[in-house]
Every structure is written in structure tokens, then in C-alpha cells.
Design an enzyme around this catalytic site. Sequence first.
Site, PDB file in Angstrom:
ATOM      1  N   CYS A  42       0.735  -1.160   0.258  1.00 55.97           N
ATOM      2  CA  CYS A  42       0.096   0.045   0.041  1.00 55.97           C
ATOM      3  C   CYS A  42       0.933   1.261   0.051  1.00 55.97           C
ATOM      4  O   CYS A  42       1.926   1.321   0.660  1.00 55.97           O
ATOM      5  CB  CYS A  42      -0.864   0.051   1.318  1.00 55.97           C
ATOM      6  SG  CYS A  42      -1.932   1.408   1.137  1.00 55.97           S
ATOM      7  N   ASP A  44       0.449   3.975   1.805  1.00 55.26           N
ATOM      8  CA  ASP A  44       0.448   4.539   2.944  1.00 55.26           C
ATOM      9  C   ASP A  44       1.871   4.772   3.463  1.00 55.26           C
ATOM     10  O   ASP A  44       2.414   3.954   3.505  1.00 55.26           O
ATOM     11  CB  ASP A  44      -0.392   3.424   3.907  1.00 55.26           C
ATOM     12  CG  ASP A  44      -0.714   4.147   5.235  1.00 55.26           C
ATOM     13  OD1 ASP A  44       0.246   4.830   6.031  1.00 55.26           O
ATOM     14  OD2 ASP A  44      -1.965   4.147   5.575  1.00 55.26           O
ATOM     15  N   ARG A  46       2.787   4.775   6.351  1.00 51.45           N
ATOM     16  CA  ARG A  46       3.265   4.266   7.590  1.00 51.45           C
ATOM     17  C   ARG A  46       3.776   2.673   7.247  1.00 51.45           C
ATOM     18  O   ARG A  46       4.316   1.925   8.326  1.00 51.45           O
ATOM     19  CB  ARG A  46       2.001   4.172   8.427  1.00 51.45           C
ATOM     20  CG  ARG A  46       1.575   5.574   9.003  1.00 51.45           C
ATOM     21  CD  ARG A  46       0.201   5.725   9.586  1.00 51.45           C
ATOM     22  NE  ARG A  46      -0.945   5.088   8.504  1.00 51.45           N
ATOM     23  CZ  ARG A  46      -2.028   5.210   8.707  1.00 51.45           C
ATOM     24  NH1 ARG A  46      -2.493   5.464  10.170  1.00 51.45           N
ATOM     25  NH2 ARG A  46      -2.882   4.675   7.925  1.00 51.45           N
ATOM     26  N   HIS A  98      -2.203  -3.861   4.794  1.00 49.26           N
ATOM     27  CA  HIS A  98      -1.988  -3.626   6.413  1.00 49.26           C
ATOM     28  C   HIS A  98      -3.328  -3.532   7.016  1.00 49.26           C
ATOM     29  O   HIS A  98      -4.282  -2.980   6.157  1.00 49.26           O
ATOM     30  CB  HIS A  98      -1.098  -2.285   6.437  1.00 49.26           C
ATOM     31  CG  HIS A  98      -1.734  -1.224   5.907  1.00 49.26           C
ATOM     32  ND1 HIS A  98      -2.347   0.105   6.536  1.00 49.26           N
ATOM     33  CD2 HIS A  98      -1.672  -0.601   4.527  1.00 49.26           C
ATOM     34  CE1 HIS A  98      -2.786   0.954   5.693  1.00 49.26           C
ATOM     35  NE2 HIS A  98      -2.429   0.500   4.672  1.00 49.26           N
ATOM     36  N   CYS A 101      -6.184   0.060   6.526  1.00 48.79           N
ATOM     37  CA  CYS A 101      -6.191   0.448   5.347  1.00 48.79           C
ATOM     38  C   CYS A 101      -7.160   1.407   5.056  1.00 48.79           C
ATOM     39  O   CYS A 101      -8.290   1.216   4.876  1.00 48.79           O
ATOM     40  CB  CYS A 101      -5.895  -0.577   4.444  1.00 48.79           C
ATOM     41  SG  CYS A 101      -5.626   0.230   2.699  1.00 48.79           S
TER      42      CYS A 101
END
Length: 214
Positions: A42, A44, A46, A98, A101
Site C-alpha cells: 500500500c 500508505d 506508515r 495492512h 487501510c
Amino acid sequence: MRFLPQLIENNRSWADSMTQEDPDFFKKLAEKQTPEVLWIGCADSRVPANQIVGLIPGEVFVHRNIANVVVHTDFNCLSVIEFAVCVLKVKHIIVCGHYGCGGVKAATQNHHLGLIDNWLRHIRDVRQKHDGVLRIIGDDDERLDRLCELNVVEQALNVCHTTVVQEAWERAQTLAVHGWIYGLQDGLLRDLNVTINDPEEIADAYRIATDRIG
Ligand code: CO
């Protein structure tokens, strides 16, 4: 205003520390890359691929998009898979989702967000496919966690069905596809045990993984 200059400074100290450890590090890396792993994750911020698995530059080939989706007509992702498999000859493709998400969560809501709705449609399809197991989960967070896991399994399956991976297996190239999920809350990876080493394992691996999640 000071943020970007700070990034350049951070980069200088990072490059210095890498060179201190190995004076030829960048010289060797500039000549070639030999990663054994393709990471499809992803976007993302993080979930930074290299950092969470402790790999340095050159050790993991990375493709990231919203909600780690593998679509059969996405030439961006397919080109990455082709280069990784045919040229770099990676031995593993890891689809890593994750928990929590945002892309998966958005796909469970019916807001109109714009262009991205067309992308999220792929996750809505996953949700619909597994509606039977998802609808009986009372807790919203738990249902989202299960959908994040199912999305990983479905995208790993999509990787297996690409012509690139199918052809690699046909010529007996060593290549395993895996499905992992990362916890934002604890920084830990979990293997969803959907490891597939050849086409004959696809059906069983998919059934076992989805049964376990359901
Ligand atoms: Co995400």
C-alpha cells in the site's frame, strides 16, 4: 519552510553513514541491483517496505499503490512484475497489505470520492465476493481487518494469474507468491499463509487462506 532543506541534510548524513560502513556501497549498487524480493504494498506512508523488513537499498524491488491492488489491466503494476520476474529474476513476490487501510475502509463506504471510486471498485468486488463471511461479523473494526486480509489473498491470487507469473512457472523458474499483512498498531508483519510456488497450488492455497480468515 525548513522542512525540505532538512531532508537534503538528512540525506547527506545518511549517505555518509552508508559510505562509512562500506566505502564502495554506492559504487557497487550503481552497477547493478540484485533484489530477491518484489514487494507489492500500500502507498500508505506508515508502511515503508524497506524499513519494516530491515532491508537496505538494492534488496527489495517495490511497487506501491492505494490498497495494494493488482489489476490485470494495470500496465504500471504489470510492467513492474514483468521486470522483477523476467529481468531481475526475483524469487519471491510479497503482496503486503495492512490493517486499518484507508483505501480498504473507503471501499466499504458508499461516499462518492471521485476518480478513486473506480480503483476502489476492485476492493468492493472483493467485499462482495466474501459478503457471506463479512456480513456476519458484528464489530466494524474486525470486519475491516478481515477485509484487509481477504484483499491481500485476492491480490496475491491476481499476481499468480498474471501471464508473467504463469509463464515463469511454465519455464520452471523458481518463484513464490506470498500474502502478508502489517499491523500499524504494533509494527509487526503476519504471514497469511497463502504461499504459492506453482500453479497447482493456487486453488488449495486460496481455499485454505480464505477458510482461515472466514
Ligand atoms: Co493502505
